[in-house]
Enzyme design. Sequence first.
Site, PDB file in Angstrom:
ATOM      1  N   HIS A  41       0.842  -1.211   0.000  1.00  0.00           N
ATOM      2  CA  HIS A  41       0.000   0.000   0.000  1.00  0.00           C
ATOM      3  C   HIS A  41       0.874   1.257   0.000  1.00  0.00           C
ATOM      4  O   HIS A  41       0.566   2.239  -0.666  1.00  0.00           O
ATOM      5  CB  HIS A  41      -0.873   0.061   1.255  1.00  0.00           C
ATOM      6  N   LYS A 154      -1.341  -6.260  -8.074  1.00  0.00           N
ATOM      7  CA  LYS A 154      -1.539  -7.528  -7.357  1.00  0.00           C
ATOM      8  C   LYS A 154      -2.975  -8.023  -7.576  1.00  0.00           C
ATOM      9  O   LYS A 154      -3.206  -9.203  -7.800  1.00  0.00           O
ATOM     10  CB  LYS A 154      -1.228  -7.286  -5.876  1.00  0.00           C
ATOM     11  N   MET A 189       2.921  -9.114  -1.393  1.00  0.00           N
ATOM     12  CA  MET A 189       2.415  -8.558  -0.142  1.00  0.00           C
ATOM     13  C   MET A 189       0.894  -8.478  -0.189  1.00  0.00           C
ATOM     14  O   MET A 189       0.318  -8.088  -1.211  1.00  0.00           O
ATOM     15  CB  MET A 189       2.994  -7.169   0.089  1.00  0.00           C
ATOM     16  N   ARG A 192      -3.846 -10.269   3.726  1.00  0.00           N
ATOM     17  CA  ARG A 192      -4.287 -11.606   4.149  1.00  0.00           C
ATOM     18  C   ARG A 192      -3.110 -12.536   4.463  1.00  0.00           C
ATOM     19  O   ARG A 192      -3.328 -13.633   4.975  1.00  0.00           O
ATOM     20  CB  ARG A 192      -5.185 -12.230   3.087  1.00  0.00           C
TER      21      ARG A 192
END
Length: 283
Positions: A41, A154, A189, A192
């Site tokens: 993020h 992702k 990454m 979860r």
Amino acid sequence: MSDQLSVVRTVAGLRKAVERLRAKGESVALVPTMGALHDGHLSLVRLARKKARRVVVSIFVNPAQFAPSEDFATYPRNIRADLRLLRKLNTDLVWAPSTSAMYPEGFSTSVQPGGPAHAGLEDTYRPHFFGGVATVVSKLFIQVGADFAIFGEKDYQQLKVVTRMARDLDLPVKIIGAPTMREPDGLAMSSRNVYLSASERAAAPALYRALKDAAAQIKAGKPISTALFSARERIVGAGFAIDYLEARHAETLGPINARKDGPIRLLVAARIGRTRLIDNIGV
Ligand code: PAF
């Protein structure tokens, strides 16, 4: 470190705060997230900072994109840690609505995306997912009115769905995809990843390794089906149950049989223990 970070929780508060940010005619980039922020993020926030003068991060765990059987209740939430990280990156504004601010009583409209949302990948296994994402993301776009919005590669199908949706609905925002951030051993990454036990975590990088090898084989001229066959064996051998492992056209996500019909994207979703992981790679 900036002490300028403001956190707003109502649409009216957001509008005022964005107006203030915009007062000098400065550009705004939005990074939509569900919180539990990790380096992936943060790379989106850094990219947002390069694209625009002001950066807004939304944090909202969106119930509409979880099926009743999924992990909405247990999805990791840590807003204090998130704010600490965002402050370090000089984020200008955090939009953290409550569920009732996002979906007030009587809310009854949804956005149903088509095209890449019906590619037969995530949509097969999570049929509710893209409707929930498209609805909240279009609300976020309208609420924030950003010039740019950053999404990670992702969630590759999500990136394509949101891009298509913004184009189809003439939403005045430019969607920017950002490369997947990986742990040193290659695992993508993901918020979860915290669900993985130690042994599952040790097995998890097999997913990326298999994708990488399959991409190299396809580049070297092996048939796609042969490359995917050995990738499948490796992934299952590492203890995963595969939902899908597919080669698709990187833009349309339609089926693809040969490299010459590319660009190709390899996409996988697989379960280990109780955790479902997704990953993808360009060829
Ligand atoms: O990728 C996510 O974290 C979510 O799907 C998003 C885009 C923030 C919408 O809830």
